[in-house]
Design a protein around this motif. Structure first.
Motif, PDB file in Angstrom:
ATOM      1  N   ARG A 200      83.461  97.384  98.266  1.00 23.56           N
ATOM      2  CA  ARG A 200      82.082  97.736  98.582  1.00 23.56           C
ATOM      3  C   ARG A 200      81.608  96.957  99.814  1.00 23.56           C
ATOM      4  NH1 ARG A 200      79.388  99.476  94.008  1.00 23.56           N
ATOM      5  NH2 ARG A 200      80.110 101.397  94.913  1.00 23.56           N
ATOM      6  N   ASP A 203      82.984  98.660 102.689  1.00 22.04           N
ATOM      7  CA  ASP A 203      82.270  99.921 102.900  1.00 22.04           C
ATOM      8  C   ASP A 203      80.926  99.679 103.593  1.00 22.04           C
ATOM      9  OD1 ASP A 203      81.734 102.604 102.801  1.00 22.04           O
ATOM     10  OD2 ASP A 203      81.121 102.637 100.709  1.00 22.04           O
ATOM     11  N   TYR A 325      87.738 102.975  93.744  1.00 20.23           N
ATOM     12  CA  TYR A 325      86.459 102.711  94.387  1.00 20.23           C
ATOM     13  C   TYR A 325      85.585 103.949  94.332  1.00 20.23           C
ATOM     14  CZ  TYR A 325      82.929 101.599  97.831  1.00 20.23           C
ATOM     15  OH  TYR A 325      81.730 101.377  98.452  1.00 20.23           O
ATOM     16  N   LYS A 327      81.808 105.323  95.486  1.00 21.33           N
ATOM     17  CA  LYS A 327      80.553 105.078  96.178  1.00 21.33           C
ATOM     18  C   LYS A 327      79.418 105.255  95.188  1.00 21.33           C
ATOM     19  CE  LYS A 327      81.490 106.223 100.968  1.00 21.33           C
ATOM     20  NZ  LYS A 327      80.535 105.521 101.797  1.00 21.33           N
TER      21      LYS A 327
END
Lengths: 328, 514
Positions: A200, A203, A325, A327
């Motif tokens: 994260r 990201d 992962y 989002k």
């Protein structure tokens, strides 16, 4: 009798045994550093070994000749390893499947697929024909160049240890060193480590998690394919069903023992390679020292267990390994 | 023209209207506080601005121009930086690597120019007074330091608008003061800062303007000069709130818990508790105050049987429980509200009913001969949900689906429902809003007034001062100060908590140092 065991050949064969383990282990390192568990190294090696051998066998009779054929075989092994790993990448990154399940499925698939294709290509199970040329030794220095005596002994050791290997053995060392450097000094490496620790965070600063993980899985597949090529086209010269025989799993252990670093993976593989080489040598003399050969056969596996039990507590895996992962 | 303008943002989560046509502006050089209870929609709004969430309606404008922000990358490119409540830092990487991540300076196409990156970090840290060691690994830094790295990361990425999400939740009083100094210097340099918080005193101390949110809507705007804590609390909760629970002095009775010369190691097998003795008597709240990581966790784990002490003894009503297992400890009459409700307090994948009886589930009336009686469990759960005002549509909702405040109520309900002799409450109000804090504090005091012994572990001075009868300050594994609550002050506790009292291991630090 000691010289039957402790001779330059022992160490040279340790390097030979270590090579496929190290390549697969470094593949595992890169894959897990990105946050994807790869227990399918075994299957990727096997598929690489099969298609590498099949390509070599198909091409060696043509006008390009057996030597060119075996090099194309090597490239084929790498490519099929990478291609095969895409299944794992798709399942674990896009489908967010449990990565151990996907890896296990792939291992089973590899075993079945190569066995089935063996039958349909060659009409029989077991082993393929031998390829006409295996990958050649890189250096060919005369053994007796330094004559006999002390100088001769020293030269024999150096020559056997350092200059008696075929190309992939040297590639493995280079990949370990370059991989280590790249992991810590390049943009790719820093981002890879970030992906496996805190996707994260990666990201939020604009790093593409999906693309980074795909690349890592495919690289691990290519390295496992190269390991397969080493087994089939460099060491043995044929493909045999299930010829990887658990090496992919030992490589996984080597990756952990090597603390998720390329050089560490190589050195850990070397330790496993050494026990295996030692075990082979000891079997030769087992009747003389009245120890059943099975005892020595057991040693590499005992070492794996001991090493993992001793190291697991302290070695810290990438924090996000095995976690798909998503989002928000 | 405002630097940032938010127009009628609406965001709907399944079943919840998180933002209902919220509009606000933010100018360069000002600090705007977004105040509201947990779940009021503050973080949602800022996550929309930062591109982590996409709104269902409304728009965001940067310098008057509509900005189409779909991901953080675009937000960063527009000069928006955000420091999240849970840091977005890669722990094994160095400070420098974390700061440049995603925008690494490279040479030869791929090789990171570490020397250049280090210089950039040092330059930024010098300019804003954010001292950090660029080569330290983030995992080795204190929480306060990690926060600096987060702020530096945003600045390195060129942030002109800085969003801070609950930045003080994890800081010590000294670190909070330092952070506010930094924030002030940032806005002096022309940045705009949006501060998400539910702490009233912070808003009054630092904000230029306050926007109050409740239930997804903007319910008021004010300036610190025009209001006070009670006024802000009323706007935030929609009713009058008791900021400090009324309490009578405790009447301590016999000793319930007695800890003697306790020594405990931490996970890395380093000494964390270095000879602590303390006792807690019936009808008193003893607070163990200290900055995170000074051995409190290890003491609590040793008492509750989660960690084996190296030396010393622990007795409960004269019974030795030094080496008791957690099950034996519970049986002996110890209840534990753990500091991390997600990891230890609850099984998030279990429903409320199951969580309500966890630990007692093997005993009658909840189980007979190894078979759980779902009816008995449900009856108890329903009663406790009602008694403790857990806001949930059903007792069969998964614990993980509740808000933090309601989760904590579940834990407190279960632990108090066991009717313990000793209650250990570790950071019982961490992350809760004023309404929930008030409730938990009342429950703890009620427990005390029923003659129970309470050991409170907290790093919130407010909390320690408002509900403890006696305060022990812990620093580096030693009790460095003991004081009665009515004689204690913020400054005194802060001083001892940060090493002012010295310890056997480190030289005394100057007053006000950290």
């Amino acid at each position: 009798m000691l010289s039957d065991v402790l001779n330059p050949d022992l160490f040279a064969s340790a390097i030979r045994v270590a090579t496929p383990l190290a390549l697969a282990a470094i593949g595992g390192t890169i894959c897990e550093r990105s946050g994807v568990v790869n227990i399918a190294l075994e299957g990727m090696m096997l598929v690489g070994a099969f298609f590498g051998t099949a390509a070599t066998l198909a091409l060696q009779g043509t006008s390009i000749g057996p030597l060119a054929a075996v090099w194309i075989g090597l490239a084929t092994a790498v490519a099929t390893g990478a291609l095969f790993s895409l299944i794992h990448a798709f399942a674990s990154i896009d489908l967010r499947m449990e990565q151990v399940v996907s890896g296990t499925a792939l291992n089973i698939l590899a075993l079945g697929l190569t066995g089935f294709l063996m039958e349909s290509f060659y009409g029989h199970p077991g082993s393929t024909d031998a390829v006409r040329e295996t990958l050649p030794q890189v250096f060919n220095f005369p053994v007796a160049a330094a004559g006999s005596g002390l100088l001769g002994t020293v030269w024999t050791w150096i020559n056997t240890l350092l200059f008696s290997h075929s190309p992939i053995a040297y590639m493995a060392i280079a990949i370990a060193v370059i991989g280590q450097w790249a992991l810590y000094r390049t943009r790719w490496g820093v981002r890879l480590r970030a992906l496996g620790e805190h996707p994260r965070a990666a990201d939020t600063v604009g790093i593409n998690v999906r693309r980074g993980r795909y690349a890592a899985v495919v690289i691990s597949g290519a390295l496992a394919g190269l390991a397969g090529a080493n087994l089939a086209l460099e060491q043995v010269g044929t493909f045999t069903e299930n010829m990887t025989n658990g090496r992919g799993f030992i490589a996984l252990a080597a990756n952990i023992f090597g603390r998720w670093t390329p050089v560490g993976s190589y050195l850990a593989s070397l330790l496993f390679g050494f026990t295996d080489a030692l075990q082979i040598k000891l079997q030769l003399v087992s009747s003389a020292i009245k120890v059943p050969p099975q005892f020595f056969l057991m040693l590499p596996y005992v070492l794996t267990v001991v090493v993992l039990a001793g190291v697991m507590g302290r070695a810290v895996a990438p924090a996000a390994v095995g976690k798909p992962y998503e989002k928000e | 023209m405002p630097l940032l303008e938010v127009r009628e943002i609406t965001k709907v989560f399944p079943g919840v209207l998180a933002n209902d046509k919220v509009s606000m502006t933010l100018d360069a050089g000002e600090i705007v506080a977004l105040l509201g209870e947990n779940g009021a929609g503050k973080s949602t709004l800022m996550n929309v601005v930062y591109g982590l969430l996409s709104p269902d309606g409304g728009e965001v404008l940067i310098e008057g121009k509509p900005a189409n922000i779909h991901n953080p990358r675009q937000a960063i490119d527009l000069g928006i930086g955000m420091v999240h409540q849970h840091f977005m830092l890669v722990e094994p990487l160095t400070v420098t690597e974390n700061i440049v991540l995603g925008r690494e300076p490279v040479k030869y196409g791929q090789v990171i120019d570490l020397a250049f990156a280090r210089r950039a970090v040092l330059e930024l840290s010098g300019r804003y007074g954010l001292k950090v060691d660029p080569d330290a690994r983030v995992m080795d830094l204190s929480v306060g330091m990690q926060q600096r790295v987060e702020i530096l990361k945003a600045l390195y990425q060129g942030a002109r608008i800085l969003i801070l999400d609950e930045p003080t939740a994890v800081l010590t009083p000294a670190e909070v003061r330092e952070l506010f100094g930094v924030v002030r210097s940032l806005v002096d340099e022309g940045l705009a800062v949006a501060l998400i918080t539910h702490k009233l005193e912070e808003v009054l101390a630092i904000a230029d303007r306050v926007l109050v949110m409740r239930d997804g809507r903007l319910v008021g705007e004010t300036r610190p000069a025009d209001t006070d804590q009670a006024g802000l609390a009323r706007m935030m909760v929609g009713r009058d709130v008791v900021l400090r629970v009324a309490r009578t002095p405790g009447s301590p009775g016999e000793v319930v818990l007695s800890v003697d010369d306790l020594e405990v190691d931490d996970d890395r097998r380093l000494p964390a508790v270095k000879g602590v003795s303390l006792n807690v008597r019936a009808g008193e709240v003893v607070a163990l105050a200290g900055v995170d990581g000074n051995g409190q966790r290890e003491i609590v784990e040793a008492i509750t049987g989660l960690r084996r002490p190296k030396a010393g003894s622990i007795t409960l009503r004269g019974k030795d429980i030094t080496r008791a297992t957690p099950r034996q400890t519970i049986a002996a009459g110890v209840s534990h509200v753990p500091e991390d409700r997600h990891r230890r307090g609850l099984v998030l994948e279990f429903d409320i009913a199951e969580n309500m009886v966890l630990g007692d589930h093997r005993k009658a009336p909840y189980a007979h001969g190894g078979i759980v009686s779902t009816k008995a469990v449900a009856d108890t759960a329903r009663k406790r949900v009602a008694d403790f005002d857990v806001r949930t549509p059903s007792i069969h909702v998964l614990a993980g689906a509740l808000s933090g405040g309601n989760q904590q109520k579940v834990v407190v309900a279960r632990e108090l429902g066991r009717d313990p002799d000793l209650l250990i409450a570790a950071q019982p109000t961490r992350g809760l809003d004023v309404g929930a804090i008030e409730f938990v504090h009342e429950q703890i005091l009620a427990e005390r007034d029923r003659g129970k012994a309470v050991l409170l572990v907290s790093l919130e001075l407010e909390e320690v001062l408002s509900i403890a009868d006696r305060i022990l300050v812990i620093y580096e594994g030693l009790i460095v100060h003991e004081v009665l609550a009515e004689e204690a002050t913020d400054e005194m506790l802060g001083y001892y908590m940060t090493g002012g009292g010295g310890s056997k291991l480190s030289a005394p630090v100057e007053k006000g140092g950290s």
